[in-house]
Motif scaffolding. Structure first.
Motif, PDB file in Angstrom:
ATOM      1  N   PRO A 190       0.828  -1.216   0.000  1.00  0.00           N
ATOM      2  CA  PRO A 190       0.000   0.000   0.000  1.00  0.00           C
ATOM      3  C   PRO A 190       0.863   1.267   0.000  1.00  0.00           C
ATOM      4  CG  PRO A 190      -0.811  -1.573   1.632  1.00  0.00           C
ATOM      5  CD  PRO A 190       0.438  -2.162   1.060  1.00  0.00           C
ATOM      6  N   MET A 191       1.999   1.198   0.644  1.00  0.00           N
ATOM      7  CA  MET A 191       2.921   2.333   0.740  1.00  0.00           C
ATOM      8  C   MET A 191       3.651   2.574  -0.571  1.00  0.00           C
ATOM      9  SD  MET A 191       4.133   4.357   3.127  1.00  0.00           S
ATOM     10  CE  MET A 191       3.688   3.542   4.659  1.00  0.00           C
ATOM     11  N   LYS A 219       5.976   0.233  -1.609  1.00  0.00           N
ATOM     12  CA  LYS A 219       7.239  -0.504  -1.527  1.00  0.00           C
ATOM     13  C   LYS A 219       7.189  -1.734  -2.420  1.00  0.00           C
ATOM     14  CE  LYS A 219       9.166   0.470   3.027  1.00  0.00           C
ATOM     15  NZ  LYS A 219       9.574  -0.109   4.319  1.00  0.00           N
ATOM     16  N   MET A 263       4.821   7.721   8.465  1.00  0.00           N
ATOM     17  CA  MET A 263       3.433   7.646   8.011  1.00  0.00           C
ATOM     18  C   MET A 263       2.858   6.243   8.114  1.00  0.00           C
ATOM     19  SD  MET A 263       4.276   7.995   3.986  1.00  0.00           S
ATOM     20  CE  MET A 263       5.949   7.518   3.635  1.00  0.00           C
ATOM     21  N   LEU A 264       1.543   6.217   8.128  1.00  0.00           N
ATOM     22  CA  LEU A 264       0.792   4.966   8.099  1.00  0.00           C
ATOM     23  C   LEU A 264      -0.168   5.029   6.924  1.00  0.00           C
ATOM     24  CD1 LEU A 264      -0.149   4.684  11.885  1.00  0.00           C
ATOM     25  CD2 LEU A 264       1.557   3.316  10.677  1.00  0.00           C
ATOM     26  N   VAL A 265      -0.262   3.940   6.180  1.00  0.00           N
ATOM     27  CA  VAL A 265      -1.166   3.866   5.032  1.00  0.00           C
ATOM     28  C   VAL A 265      -2.055   2.639   5.222  1.00  0.00           C
ATOM     29  CG1 VAL A 265      -1.272   3.582   2.515  1.00  0.00           C
ATOM     30  CG2 VAL A 265       0.544   4.960   3.531  1.00  0.00           C
ATOM     31  N   GLU A 273       0.171   0.051   7.138  1.00  0.00           N
ATOM     32  CA  GLU A 273       1.594  -0.121   6.822  1.00  0.00           C
ATOM     33  C   GLU A 273       2.372   1.128   7.219  1.00  0.00           C
ATOM     34  OE1 GLU A 273       2.610  -0.542   2.658  1.00  0.00           O
ATOM     35  OE2 GLU A 273       4.659  -1.160   3.142  1.00  0.00           O
ATOM     36  N   LEU A 274       3.509   0.905   7.870  1.00  0.00           N
ATOM     37  CA  LEU A 274       4.312   2.021   8.369  1.00  0.00           C
ATOM     38  C   LEU A 274       5.579   2.220   7.547  1.00  0.00           C
ATOM     39  CD1 LEU A 274       5.137   2.789  12.063  1.00  0.00           C
ATOM     40  CD2 LEU A 274       7.032   2.515  10.474  1.00  0.00           C
ATOM     41  N   ALA A 275       5.950   3.485   7.361  1.00  0.00           N
ATOM     42  CA  ALA A 275       7.276   3.797   6.815  1.00  0.00           C
ATOM     43  C   ALA A 275       7.790   5.056   7.478  1.00  0.00           C
ATOM     44  CB  ALA A 275       7.229   3.980   5.301  1.00  0.00           C
ATOM     45  N   TRP A 292       1.958  -2.768  10.588  1.00  0.00           N
ATOM     46  CA  TRP A 292       3.004  -3.662  10.088  1.00  0.00           C
ATOM     47  C   TRP A 292       3.959  -2.889   9.192  1.00  0.00           C
ATOM     48  CZ3 TRP A 292       3.586  -4.757   4.795  1.00  0.00           C
ATOM     49  CH2 TRP A 292       2.542  -4.306   3.966  1.00  0.00           C
TER      50      TRP A 292
END
Lengths: 122, 190
Positions: free
Chosen positions: A97-98, A100, B97-99, B117-119, B152
């Protein structure tokens, strides 16, 4: 060049085959399509086989299609080893979703074990 | 793949919530703020940060390079994302961020129904100064405050400093059968 493309049952597999067909036609490669056994994927092996046959038909391209049973990564590498292939083509990852790029365990197995050049299709 | 991950049984927390101001290990005054989705102004600030970002620190293809690609990447994930920014003076120098991991973000009922999802990225000149830890903890605090429960991420297996940081706050490894190691955390009061 003798090219073997390995397909699971995802949308990524369809894209991989479409791009490979296009490339094969431009270059005049020999193509073999291997449909892998991946019970957890969106399309069953039989459905994927039919889809691949239809795509080849639409493109008017003659290529052998085989069904490979058993563990997808290892059956594909085995098959590649037994034939005279110059290149093995597989899907090159999905996007999280990000955004990646994520490579699955099959991709990793093939990259680390294939005797031929491996091409990842994005 | 939504719904297939395992999460730690025990929740981690509490984590601090933004806004906050702290001094980093280089003595710089860093402000941390939670902004929810990125407004046009904030999006511009974050684009500027990523334009400055050294591409050798990219992870799995993100952030993209070039202002246009950076902007369209942030816009594509932006509307439903949750963002925490670290600034030094007028410059954004860190972004976490979280998506939501869903096909249709417009259909999200409650934040704790979905996985996020984290980045996290910190520009090179500000790395190794404790900012990543602060950003991460404040993002998790902000997330818990809006009822996000399951988070995650994936990290390259060889990125030991990042893995150690994630483990310190409570992430557990859920899958490492591939190039990327997957980790997950459950938020809540422990």
């Amino acid at each position: 060049m003798n090219v073997l493309v390995g397909l699971g049952g995802s949308d990524e597999s369809i894209k991989t085959l479409e791009q490979t067909i296009e490339r094969t036609q431009e270059i005049g490669d020999e193509l073999t399509v291997a449909v892998l056994e991946k019970p957890e994927s969106e399309r069953s092996q039989a459905e994927m086989y039919d889809t691949a046959a239809a795509l080849l038909d639409d493109a008017d391209l003659e290529a052998e299609i085989v069904r490979l049973e058993g563990d997808p990564g290892s059956s594909l590498v085995d098959y590649a080893e037994q034939g005279e292939y110059d290149q093995l083509v597989i899907g090159g990852g999905t996007l999280s979703p990000m955004g990646k790029i994520q490579l699955g365990p099959i991709t990793e197995f093939v990259l680390l074990n294939a005797p031929t050049t491996v091409k990842l299709v994005r | 793949m939504p719904g297939t991950r395992t999460y730690p049984t025990e929740p981690s927390g509490p984590f601090p919530s933004p806004p906050a101001t702290f001094e980093d290990r280089e003595g710089r005054l860093i402000e941390v703020e939670g902004v929810g989705a990125l407004s046009e102004k904030r999006l511009g600030d974050v684009v500027e940060m990523y334009v400055e970002f050294d591409p050798s620190d990219r992870a799995q293809g993100i952030p993209p390079t070039g202002e246009d690609r950076i902007r369209s990447w942030l816009e594509s994930i932006g509307e439903h994302s949750v963002n925490v920014l670290a600034s030094h003076g007028d410059d954004v120098i860190g972004h976490a961020m979280l998506v939501p991991d869903v096909e249709d973000p417009d259909a999200i009922g409650a934040n704790d129904d979905v996985e996020w999802e984290l980045a996290i990225f910190v520009v090179q000149a500000y790395q190794r100064a404790g900012i990543g830890t602060e950003l991460l903890e404040h993002l998790l605090g902000y997330a818990n405050g809006i009822d996000i429960e399951r988070v995650w991420l994936t990290v390259e297996r060889w990125n030991h400093p990042a893995i150690a940081l994630y483990e310190r706050v409570g992430f557990e490894t859920t899958g490492s059968e591939s190039f990327e190691q997957e980790m997950a955390i459950r938020l809540g009061e422990s």
